[in-house]
Design a protein around this motif. Structure first.
Motif, PDB file in Angstrom:
ATOM      1  N   GLY A  93     -35.553 -30.800  -0.300  1.00  0.00           N
ATOM      2  CA  GLY A  93     -35.184 -30.086   0.815  1.00  0.00           C
ATOM      3  C   GLY A  93     -34.789 -30.850   2.051  1.00  0.00           C
ATOM      4  N   THR A  94     -34.902 -31.817   1.958  1.00  0.00           N
ATOM      5  CA  THR A  94     -34.741 -32.786   3.417  1.00  0.00           C
ATOM      6  C   THR A  94     -33.198 -33.160   3.283  1.00  0.00           C
ATOM      7  OG1 THR A  94     -37.100 -33.795   3.202  1.00  0.00           O
ATOM      8  CG2 THR A  94     -35.374 -34.824   4.595  1.00  0.00           C
ATOM      9  N   MET A  95     -32.293 -32.541   4.192  1.00  0.00           N
ATOM     10  CA  MET A  95     -31.026 -32.620   4.211  1.00  0.00           C
ATOM     11  C   MET A  95     -30.293 -33.652   4.924  1.00  0.00           C
ATOM     12  SD  MET A  95     -31.135 -30.491   1.714  1.00  0.00           S
ATOM     13  CE  MET A  95     -29.528 -29.567   1.382  1.00  0.00           C
ATOM     14  N   THR A  96     -31.147 -34.303   5.892  1.00  0.00           N
ATOM     15  CA  THR A  96     -30.291 -34.818   6.678  1.00  0.00           C
ATOM     16  C   THR A  96     -30.364 -36.544   6.661  1.00  0.00           C
ATOM     17  OG1 THR A  96     -31.822 -34.676   8.632  1.00  0.00           O
ATOM     18  CG2 THR A  96     -29.850 -33.217   8.634  1.00  0.00           C
ATOM     19  N   LEU A  97     -29.705 -37.457   6.612  1.00  0.00           N
ATOM     20  CA  LEU A  97     -29.783 -38.885   6.260  1.00  0.00           C
ATOM     21  C   LEU A  97     -31.009 -39.446   7.011  1.00  0.00           C
ATOM     22  CD1 LEU A  97     -28.427 -41.153   4.440  1.00  0.00           C
ATOM     23  CD2 LEU A  97     -27.112 -41.739   6.393  1.00  0.00           C
ATOM     24  N   ALA A  98     -30.967 -39.560   8.175  1.00  0.00           N
ATOM     25  CA  ALA A  98     -32.293 -40.486   8.717  1.00  0.00           C
ATOM     26  C   ALA A  98     -33.621 -39.954   8.171  1.00  0.00           C
ATOM     27  CB  ALA A  98     -32.168 -40.155  10.452  1.00  0.00           C
ATOM     28  N   SER A  99     -33.814 -38.591   8.254  1.00  0.00           N
ATOM     29  CA  SER A  99     -35.096 -37.939   7.678  1.00  0.00           C
ATOM     30  C   SER A  99     -35.174 -38.189   6.168  1.00  0.00           C
ATOM     31  CB  SER A  99     -35.137 -36.398   7.847  1.00  0.00           C
ATOM     32  OG  SER A  99     -33.874 -35.768   7.785  1.00  0.00           O
ATOM     33  N   VAL A 100     -34.128 -38.324   5.582  1.00  0.00           N
ATOM     34  CA  VAL A 100     -33.940 -38.563   3.906  1.00  0.00           C
ATOM     35  C   VAL A 100     -34.700 -39.995   4.085  1.00  0.00           C
ATOM     36  CG1 VAL A 100     -32.578 -39.389   2.081  1.00  0.00           C
ATOM     37  CG2 VAL A 100     -32.381 -37.081   3.115  1.00  0.00           C
ATOM     38  N   ILE A 101     -34.036 -40.826   4.494  1.00  0.00           N
ATOM     39  CA  ILE A 101     -34.555 -42.361   4.469  1.00  0.00           C
ATOM     40  C   ILE A 101     -36.009 -42.564   4.721  1.00  0.00           C
ATOM     41  CG2 ILE A 101     -34.286 -44.693   5.613  1.00  0.00           C
ATOM     42  CD1 ILE A 101     -31.286 -43.922   5.484  1.00  0.00           C
ATOM     43  N   ALA A 102     -36.550 -41.819   5.969  1.00  0.00           N
ATOM     44  CA  ALA A 102     -37.872 -41.947   6.438  1.00  0.00           C
ATOM     45  C   ALA A 102     -38.582 -41.470   5.513  1.00  0.00           C
ATOM     46  CB  ALA A 102     -37.875 -41.156   8.012  1.00  0.00           C
ATOM     47  N   GLU A 103     -38.421 -40.231   4.863  1.00  0.00           N
ATOM     48  CA  GLU A 103     -39.311 -39.537   4.213  1.00  0.00           C
ATOM     49  C   GLU A 103     -39.391 -40.286   2.695  1.00  0.00           C
ATOM     50  OE1 GLU A 103     -37.778 -35.906   1.617  1.00  0.00           O
ATOM     51  OE2 GLU A 103     -39.641 -35.032   2.450  1.00  0.00           O
ATOM     52  N   ALA A 104     -38.315 -40.986   2.239  1.00  0.00           N
ATOM     53  CA  ALA A 104     -38.582 -41.719   0.983  1.00  0.00           C
ATOM     54  C   ALA A 104     -39.213 -42.798   1.128  1.00  0.00           C
ATOM     55  CB  ALA A 104     -36.955 -42.159   0.384  1.00  0.00           C
ATOM     56  N   HIS A 105     -39.030 -43.742   2.234  1.00  0.00           N
ATOM     57  CA  HIS A 105     -39.703 -45.099   2.676  1.00  0.00           C
ATOM     58  C   HIS A 105     -41.302 -44.585   2.787  1.00  0.00           C
ATOM     59  CE1 HIS A 105     -40.167 -48.781   4.388  1.00  0.00           C
ATOM     60  NE2 HIS A 105     -41.146 -48.436   5.028  1.00  0.00           N
ATOM     61  N   ASP A 106     -41.679 -43.449   3.391  1.00  0.00           N
ATOM     62  CA  ASP A 106     -43.190 -43.080   3.457  1.00  0.00           C
ATOM     63  C   ASP A 106     -43.545 -42.850   2.221  1.00  0.00           C
ATOM     64  OD1 ASP A 106     -42.787 -41.277   6.507  1.00  0.00           O
ATOM     65  OD2 ASP A 106     -43.008 -43.519   6.153  1.00  0.00           O
ATOM     66  N   VAL A 114     -25.350 -46.773   7.448  1.00  0.00           N
ATOM     67  CA  VAL A 114     -26.969 -47.265   7.379  1.00  0.00           C
ATOM     68  C   VAL A 114     -26.978 -48.651   7.714  1.00  0.00           C
ATOM     69  CG1 VAL A 114     -28.771 -47.385   5.791  1.00  0.00           C
ATOM     70  CG2 VAL A 114     -27.141 -45.748   5.512  1.00  0.00           C
ATOM     71  N   ALA A 115     -28.047 -48.834   8.394  1.00  0.00           N
ATOM     72  CA  ALA A 115     -28.466 -50.108   8.932  1.00  0.00           C
ATOM     73  C   ALA A 115     -26.903 -50.801   9.535  1.00  0.00           C
ATOM     74  CB  ALA A 115     -28.911 -51.004   7.824  1.00  0.00           C
ATOM     75  N   ASP A 116     -26.400 -50.092  10.374  1.00  0.00           N
ATOM     76  CA  ASP A 116     -25.281 -50.640  11.141  1.00  0.00           C
ATOM     77  C   ASP A 116     -24.197 -50.886  10.172  1.00  0.00           C
ATOM     78  OD1 ASP A 116     -27.586 -51.780  13.337  1.00  0.00           O
ATOM     79  OD2 ASP A 116     -26.642 -49.974  13.606  1.00  0.00           O
ATOM     80  N   MET A 117     -23.970 -50.519   8.984  1.00  0.00           N
ATOM     81  CA  MET A 117     -22.926 -50.736   8.182  1.00  0.00           C
ATOM     82  C   MET A 117     -22.400 -49.381   7.339  1.00  0.00           C
ATOM     83  SD  MET A 117     -24.628 -53.203   5.201  1.00  0.00           S
ATOM     84  CE  MET A 117     -25.944 -53.894   5.971  1.00  0.00           C
ATOM     85  N   PRO A 118     -21.179 -49.364   7.063  1.00  0.00           N
ATOM     86  CA  PRO A 118     -21.052 -48.215   6.009  1.00  0.00           C
ATOM     87  C   PRO A 118     -21.904 -47.990   4.963  1.00  0.00           C
ATOM     88  CG  PRO A 118     -18.999 -49.789   6.377  1.00  0.00           C
ATOM     89  CD  PRO A 118     -20.168 -50.468   6.727  1.00  0.00           C
ATOM     90  N   GLY A 119     -22.185 -46.899   4.901  1.00  0.00           N
ATOM     91  CA  GLY A 119     -23.296 -46.573   3.953  1.00  0.00           C
ATOM     92  C   GLY A 119     -22.919 -47.069   2.278  1.00  0.00           C
ATOM     93  N   ALA A 120     -22.012 -46.888   1.911  1.00  0.00           N
ATOM     94  CA  ALA A 120     -21.632 -47.887   0.750  1.00  0.00           C
ATOM     95  C   ALA A 120     -21.801 -49.233   0.746  1.00  0.00           C
ATOM     96  CB  ALA A 120     -19.950 -47.215   0.313  1.00  0.00           C
ATOM     97  N   GLU A 121     -21.637 -49.802   1.692  1.00  0.00           N
ATOM     98  CA  GLU A 121     -21.907 -51.269   1.909  1.00  0.00           C
ATOM     99  C   GLU A 121     -23.338 -51.538   1.767  1.00  0.00           C
ATOM    100  OE1 GLU A 121     -18.899 -53.034   4.553  1.00  0.00           O
ATOM    101  OE2 GLU A 121     -20.730 -54.247   4.811  1.00  0.00           O
ATOM    102  N   TRP A 122     -24.304 -50.534   2.778  1.00  0.00           N
ATOM    103  CA  TRP A 122     -25.332 -50.976   2.485  1.00  0.00           C
ATOM    104  C   TRP A 122     -25.900 -50.681   1.120  1.00  0.00           C
ATOM    105  CZ3 TRP A 122     -29.602 -47.443   1.359  1.00  0.00           C
ATOM    106  CH2 TRP A 122     -30.912 -48.005   1.620  1.00  0.00           C
ATOM    107  N   ALA A 123     -25.656 -49.595   0.374  1.00  0.00           N
ATOM    108  CA  ALA A 123     -25.967 -49.358  -0.735  1.00  0.00           C
ATOM    109  C   ALA A 123     -25.779 -50.257  -1.847  1.00  0.00           C
ATOM    110  CB  ALA A 123     -25.165 -48.151  -1.376  1.00  0.00           C
ATOM    111  N   SER A 124     -24.633 -51.178  -1.735  1.00  0.00           N
ATOM    112  CA  SER A 124     -24.323 -52.252  -2.638  1.00  0.00           C
ATOM    113  C   SER A 124     -25.204 -53.354  -2.413  1.00  0.00           C
ATOM    114  CB  SER A 124     -22.702 -52.558  -1.979  1.00  0.00           C
ATOM    115  OG  SER A 124     -22.104 -53.244  -3.217  1.00  0.00           O
ATOM    116  N   ALA A 125     -25.317 -53.625  -0.873  1.00  0.00           N
ATOM    117  CA  ALA A 125     -26.184 -54.781  -0.481  1.00  0.00           C
ATOM    118  C   ALA A 125     -27.937 -54.618  -1.135  1.00  0.00           C
ATOM    119  CB  ALA A 125     -26.112 -54.785   1.004  1.00  0.00           C
TER     120      ALA A 125
END
Lengths: 416, 967, 94
Positions: free
Chosen positions: B431-444, B214-225
């Motif tokens: 029911g939104t199962m893929t990462l990019a769409s999850v992030i987009a949906e949550a942001h919106d 996510v955001a060009d870093m490992p997901g866990a790192e992005w979460a932490s940041a």
């Protein structure tokens, strides 16, 4: 098909393929002698006793959902006959006697478990009231014992005897009280009635009554019209909205009662215990969960769910008497619709409309009444006269000033 | 070798080793482990036994959905049964044991149940155990009960403290995975007050378990940041270790925060906090839970959810096996093979059901050893990662009795339209199962909520992420073997059970659940319900949408009962209400009794007195001989003022009140609207438009409530105002022949002679040289008596002063017991008599209810059953044998009549020993009692082992003419 | 539940005591009503599955009686009024 250990063995040896359906799924006939509206505990028990004791089998039970989906499907499963008043106690004692013979009667293991019910006492006034009640129980032929602290400690050493805000002073104990597996009651009665020819029609909602000149000839349902000579309503929390279709208002308010179960635990609670200085009662099911509850939420509701203040209140009560349960976890909470009546006591009566009968107003105490309610309702339907133990359960008792008010709370349903 | 299955990497701290004990063995793990990951790291696969068949069970998942790895955590009073090892944060000194086995876990004696399993099929217990009848209670049930349940309570009091807290926010974000973190950040940046809650101790959700970027870093790192960013914002409250367990009415959510469960002990701090969160809006980002596939012997230790396997590998640095196979019916499961290989773990097979391959059986009773495939191959594996698809965690959306709808494209139930008001959903829970769409949906979703709430600051831009596809399939059950295939692992429900149940006519989804117990275990079917519904649908020929789901109810995961109780423990269960003279009483030998929440002095022990009777008999005797003083503050007091106060009182009391003169008190009979006697007390007219009403202690609050109802709702234009003054005035009864003499030395400049201040007079006055007071000449004891009231802050001093003045008269303090004896001697009704079932007629006061005016309850008091001539009447009783003691609660029967309810003539309400008469006396209700003085009846009290004859008499046992109080 | 008190704003329902149907306001005159009339007032209820107007008493607040319009199936509250205002509107006075 008769159930027994031999049957289980036989089926086990042949791959468990021979079990027959516990009940049929028939379509309704156009007419019956008697229609019972409501396929819960009371309705199914009524059908069973009509068939078994009175030989009336041209009967249909109409249930708007799946059989046993009402309060019979979610309650705290307690049976007891520890009422005070003459209008009530003989009825509940009859019910307890029917419970005692039930499994053999309908050949289904409802797990009638009479491990006793203990009502804790925390003040002199409360003790006097329980002595009055215990003596009433004995006069009705039921069992009642007053226990002192040592007697209680012997049975329930885990209770808080030392640090309680309202110390335990004693208890009244009914050894024959206990618990029953609630779903099995619905299934046992359904199976017994169905076996004898009663039609149990599920997913059939009554949408109206056919009433002409003060006589009821049948019902309108989601599966079409069905005629009958007698229509017997027993729909608990839905009483008002069903009887409204017959133009009747009732002395009933529908309220939510919450109940709770914990995760399964090894046996720790021997029987049923009720707290006398707060709203809490508990027993332990045969699956190991602690089944407990307290007071109604207090506001009219058909939502079948409640709010947090009661959950906290109930758990406070639990921790007040048995602080060991803090480490147990609440697994699931339910709400049901209680038909709270104006005096806390039920109705089993004819109505002002010929052919239309009403059974309801059980408040939160309908489960233990299931056998006697079915039996007495069947008696009324079959003979036209109320059974002696149910003779006071009249709709007109308020007009006459003959309320059966155990708690003395008056005409306010949420106080009962 | 320590931790044989530990591999490099993960979010654990391998510099920080922790010691713990499992089933008596000392083991090592690392900070950041759960108990489950540490056990797996140590090569331990067998952790428990299933409920019915006692089959060996291993760790199945890595989350709160865990059905198998339930352990007994801690020892002694803090012992906690049924704790999911997957949710226990490892700490140094942790002690845990396995549950539900007789003998050692490895050699459970009850495993014999598995051998007789055909006898134990669904619902078997309903069909047997009925004969012989006596055996149920003596044999069958005790055996069933001892086998039931999983963990064990210590039976000691819970030693921990629990707190309750209240929070308010604009937006509650439930779940801090990619959806939750994205949404929280967007809403917070826009200016909303945000609460972000997650059940895990490390926020990030699946990002911590997977290798997405996510955001060009490992997901866990992005979460932490992102967590760090959120934690720095003043309008954000971060709540890890917090499960939002329920959605209640009006935007109220229940949360449970675990404060010290990850520490070796709570050190006196609250163990958990139960939060009530009032939020304007809420966003459910709870993700999805993986489910299994049903195939023969799919329950062995080592069979795990694929997502869980990835979690152990990626987050915890643990290889769940040395030879791992993967079986999946969807695209997500395949990631597992890649992740395993990346860590150098041998993958023995990848079986994709969508290609027609399947696992049809397994072997390895105490731990998986091999699989058999449908093409006949036998594969070695000590771990099988199974993925049957993902079920959105819709639970909270259904807490208001909504139902989810079936979505074919993801093969799962998703939230439907009728959500709790104010709640929306984003991410896999939707029911939104893929990462990019999850992030987009949550942001919106967060942007829209912020906008709705009027927060216009920029929400920023959603982060980028690697994308993926999700392809699920409707492969639920694999045949090809006669052995049992599990659906519910904890309750041992198999596909055969489901089919049998439907054949027996239990076809509705709720019937199947109840008959088989599918979904009723501690995991509430999180990994099994959808699978079970699919199997039901297949068996019945109905589609899944027509089969439907059961009802979702709180709590989302189980919550400790102690947390719901909070601080109201032990003596703090309810407050203590203390009377103004409490300290004085404490210092003067009082024993106290509860009256509701009040503590009242019951009696005052003098040195040398052996039992309470000695004290009480003395107090009564001395009061009647000279003078006694009793604190009666607890009785309700209501100040009533206004031009229409008299009219108001005339309508709320059943007896007349319009003509009560100023300076007089009158007994007031208050009925309930249904005609039953509700309360009795007195009403004093201090001035033209100023009255003081008294009530019983118990009804102080409810009488006030009813009066306000009458005032506001029935007669809103009457000029009358009410103030509750129960706590405002300390009030003392001064009773006995010397009461006038005593009070003459207390009350300033007032003529207290019988002519100037007769029985039932009242007046404002002053005491002890100027302190304001009120004096009422009323008598509960039947003696010459008064009640004197001072503002409550003087109460303690007043008690002492009265007793000091009273010394010359040998004045005694008396408590509630003596108060009771005296009123019973006089035949006054009190709580035992006024129990909500009493009519005025029963009290002999039928004539008091005025028929000339409309007052509350008068109309309905005339109903026929309530005014019967042969009805109950309040009368007095004495034992025929004067040496016997009467008991309250005894029922009256005619001598020779059968002892049954039909012959029940009434009951004894109150009893006391009368020092004046020298024997036991009582009052009670008896049918036609007023006509039967001099006759005898039986007082039957079998629960007290008493059955004696009693004589019926007037309830006014002493001074029936009431001369003393008028003197 | 949260009740929006007309004077005090949103309050937790736990501060209140519940009585029942607001029809209790319409108390008949005890001197002129017949037995059935008083009985019906006291004992019979509509008990609707839907919107109900009901009486709540703010015991732990300002001691006002309120008439709340609430749906008994969803628990949604749509209106809250002072009971005194409702009483006056239905003609109750002295």
């Amino acid at each position: 098909m008769r159930y027994s250990a031999f049957k289980i063995l036989k089926e086990a040896l042949t791959g468990n393929r021979g079990w027959k359906p516990v009940w049929r799924h028939p379509e309704p006939n156009p007419e019956y002698d008697i229609i019972i509206v409501g396929g819960g505990g009371h309705g199914l028990a009524t059908a069973y006793y009509l068939a078994k004791r009175f030989g009336l089998t041209n009967v249909a039970v109409l249930e708007k959902g799946w059989l046993g989906s009402g309060n019979i499907g979610r309650n705290t499963t307690i049976i007891r006959s520890n009422y005070l008043l003459e209008g009530n106690q003989p009825f509940y004692e009859l019910s307890l006697k029917l419970w005692e013979g039930l499994e053999q009667d309908f050949n289904y293991n409802a797990m009638v478990s009479q491990r006793g019910i203990m009502n804790l006492i925390h003040s002199d006034a409360q003790r006097d009231a329980f002595v009055r009640r215990g003596n009433a129980m004995r006069l009705s032929g039921a069992d009642a014992v007053i226990l002192d602290r040592d007697g209680i400690r012997e049975k329930c050493p885990f209770l808080d005897f030392d640090n309680a805000r309202f110390p335990i002073q004693g208890a009244i104990w009914q050894p024959r009280g206990g618990t029953v597996r609630h779903d099995a009651v619905a299934w046992g009665y359904a199976r017994g009635a169905d076996e004898r020819g009663v039609d149990i029609i599920q997913n059939c909602e009554v949408t109206g009554f056919q009433i002409e000149n003060g006589v009821c000839h049948g019902v309108e349902t989601s599966k079409g019209p069905i005629r009958a000579k007698k229509i017997a309503v027993c729909v608990a929390g839905s009483s008002s909205r069903v009887m409204e279709k017959a133009g009747m208002r009732l002395p009933i308010e529908s309220h939510v009662l919450q109940a709770f179960v914990s995760e399964g635990l090894k046996p720790v609670i021997p029987g049923v215990i009720t707290f006398g200085a707060g709203h809490f009662y508990v027993s332990q099911s045969n699956k190991g969960g602690l089944v407990f509850g307290g007071d109604i939420d207090g506001y009219n509701s058909y939502a079948q769910r409640g709010n947090l203040p009661v959950v906290e209140d109930v758990c406070e009560g639990g921790m007040a008497i048995m602080p060991m349960i803090g480490r147990a976890r609440l697994l699931r909470m339910w709400g049901g619709i209680m038909d709270m009546s104006m005096d806390g006591s039920p109705f089993i009566d004819k109505t002002g409309i010929d052919g239309l009968y009403f059974n309801g107003g059980w408040c939160y105490g309908g489960f233990k009444a299931t056998p006697a309610s079915g039996f007495c309702y069947a008696h009324l339907l079959a003979t036209g006269a109320p059974h002696p133990v149910a003779q006071h359960y009249r709709l007109d008792r308020f007009l006459r000033g003959a309320a059966i008010d155990e708690k003395g709370s008056g005409a306010q349903p949420n106080l009962h | 070798m320590s931790q044989p299955n530990r591999i490099a990497g993960g979010q654990i701290d391998d510099k920080h080793a922790l010691s713990f004990r499992w089933n008596g063995r000392n083991l090592t793990g690392y900070a950041g482990d759960t108990l489950a990951s540490a056990l797996l790291a140590n090569g331990i696969r067998l952790v428990g036994r299933s409920f019915k068949y006692h089959r060996p069970r291993g760790i199945f998942s890595s989350g709160s959905e865990e059905p198998n790895a339930l352990v007994q955590l801690r020892e002694g009073a803090a012992q906690e049964p049924n704790t999911r090892a997957t949710m226990v944060e490892l700490f140094d000194g942790l002690v845990a044991t396995s549950q539900n086995h007789r003998g050692a876990l490895e050699w459970d004696l009850l495993a014999i149940n598995d051998l007789i399993s055909p006898l134990l099929s669904a619902g078997f217990y309903y069909k047997t155990f009925m004969w012989p009848k006596a055996f149920w209670e003596k044999l069958y049930e005790p055996v069933i009960r001892s086998a039931a349940g999983l963990g064990r309570l210590s039976e000691l009091a819970d030693p921990d403290i629990y707190d309750h807290g209240f929070l308010h926010c604009d937006l509650l974000v439930i779940g801090a995975g990619p959806a939750g973190l994205t949404a929280a950040r967007a809403a917070a940046r826009a200016g909303c007050r945000v609460i972000l809650a997650d059940e895990d101790f490390r926020m990030g959700g699946r990002l911590n378990a997977e290798t997405h970027a996510v955001a060009d870093m490992p997901g866990a790192e992005w979460a932490s940041a992102t967590c760090a960013e959120l934690a720095s914002m003043p309008n954000v409250r971060m709540m890890p270790r917090t499960t939002i367990y329920g959605a209640f009415d009006h935007g109220i959510y229940g949360g449970i925060e675990r404060k010290t469960d990850h520490l070796v002990d709570s050190a006196g701090k609250p163990r958990q906090v139960l939060w009530r969160i009032m939020s304007k809006r809420a966003l459910l980002c709870a993700g999805a839970t993986e489910r299994s596939i049903a195939f023969a012997n799919n329950d062995r230790p080592g069979v795990m959810l694929a997502g869980g396997v990835r979690s152990y590998v990626n987050r915890y640095g643990v290889a769940p096996g040395q030879q791992v196979a993967v079986f999946t019916n969807n695209s997500d499961g395949l990631r597992t093979a890649a992740d395993l290989e990346a860590k150098g773990i041998a993958v023995s097979a990848v079986i994709d059901a969508r290609k027609g391959d399947a696992v049809i059986d397994t072997s390895g009773r105490k731990g998986l050893r091999s699989l058999r495939l449908n093409d006949g191959r036998k594969i070695s594996a000590d771990c099988l990662a199974v993925s049957g698809g993902w079920s959105p965690n819709v639970n909270l959306t259904c807490h208001h009795r909504g139902r989810p709808v079936w979505n074919d494209s993801i093969m799962g139930f998703v939230p439907a339209g009728d959500l709790p008001p104010g709640l929306s959903v984003a991410g896999a829970a939707n029911g939104t199962m893929t990462l990019a769409s999850v992030i987009a949906e949550a942001h919106d979703a967060a942007k829209m909520i912020a906008c709705d709430l009027g927060h216009a600051r920029g929400a920023g831009v959603a982060p980028t992420s690697s994308d993926e596809t999700y392809e699920a399939s409707a492969i639920w059950h694999v045949g090809g073997s006669p052995a049992r295939a599990w659906v519910d692992l904890q309750n041992d429900v198999t596909t055969k059970d489901i089919k049998q149940s439907m054949e027996e006519g239990f076809q509705a989804v709720e019937h199947v659940k109840r008959y088989t117990t599918l979904g009723m275990a501690t995991d509430q079917g999180k990994t099994s319900n959808t699978l079970g519904i699919a199997i039901m649908a297949a068996a019945s020929g109905n589609a899944i949408p027509d089969t439907g789901t059961t009802v979702y109810r709180p709590p989302y995961t189980p919550v400790s009962i102690g947390a719901f109780a909070g601080r109201a423990r032990g003596k703090d269960f309810r407050p203590f209400r203390l009377t103004p003279s409490h300290e004085w009483a404490l210092a003067n030998g009082a024993d106290f009794v509860e009256t509701g929440m009040w503590l009242r002095a019951q009696w005052f022990k003098r040195p040398g007195e052996a039992g309470w009777r000695d004290s009480v008999d003395r107090e009564v005797a001395m009061t009647r001989a000279s003078v006694g003083i009793c604190d009666v503050t607890t009785l309700g007091k209501i100040d009533i003022q206004g031009r229409d106060a008299a009219e108001f009182l005339n309508r709320v009391y059943s007896n007349p009140f319009l003509k009560l003169p100023v300076g007089k008190v009158r007994y007031g009979l208050m009925l309930r609207e249904d005609g039953i006697v509700y309360d009795d007390g007195t009403c004093a007219r201090l001035a033209e438009t100023h009255y003081v009403m008294t009530t019983t202690t118990a009804n102080a609050g409810t009488v006030f409530r009813k009066l306000e109802f009458a005032r506001q709702c029935l007669w809103p234009d009457l000029d009358v105002h009410l103030i509750s003054t129960t706590d405002g005035w300390a009030q003392f009864a001064v009773a006995g022949p010397n009461s006038r003499a005593l009070l003459s030395k207390v009350v300033d400049s007032m003529d207290l002679s019988n002519e100037a201040f007769p029985f039932m007079a009242c007046s404002e006055c002053r005491v002890f040289g100027g302190t304001p007071a009120r004096l009422f000449r009323i008598s509960f004891s039947g003696e010459l008596a008064y009640e004197i009231a001072v503002p409550a802050r003087y109460g303690h001093a007043m008690m002492g002063a009265l007793m000091q003045v009273g010394e010359e008269f040998n004045a005694v303090p008396y408590g509630t017991e003596a108060l009771g004896v005296m009123r019973i001697e006089k035949g006054h009704a009190a709580g035992n008599e006024l129990n909500g079932q009493t009519t005025a007629h029963m009290l002999g006061l039928g004539g008091m209810v005025s028929r000339k005016k409309d007052s509350i309850g008068s109309k309905l008091s005339e109903r026929p059953e309530m005014i019967r001539d042969d009805g109950l009447r309040l009368v007095g009783f004495r034992p025929v044998d004067r040496t016997q003691m009467l008991t309250a609660g005894a029922h009256f029967l005619e001598k020779g009549a059968p002892a049954d309810m039909a012959h029940d003539k009434g009951w004894m309400t109150s009893v006391a020993y009368s020092p004046e008469l020298g024997h036991s006396i009582g009052i009670g209700y008896l049918k036609r009692g007023g006509e039967r003085f001099g006759e005898t009846v039986r007082a039957y009290s079998p629960v007290r082992n008493q059955d004696i004859m009693v004589e019926i008499c007037s309830p006014h046992h002493i001074d029936p003419e009431g001369e003393r109080q008028r003197g | 539940m949260i009740i929006e008190h007309p004077l005090l704003g949103p309050r937790d329902a736990a501060e209140f005591v519940y009585l029942g149907d607001a029809a209790m306001i319409d108390r008949p005159d005890g001197m002129t009503v017949d037995d059935t009339g008083m009985h019906d007032y006291m004992y019979l209820r509509d008990n609707p599955a839907g919107d109900i107007r009901e009486l709540w008493y703010h015991e732990q607040g300002d001691r006002s009686w309120l008439v709340v319009t609430r749906n008994t199936i969803t628990h949604e509250i749509t209106k809250v009024e002072l009971a005194r205002d409702v009483a006056r509107r239905s003609g109750r006075s002295r």
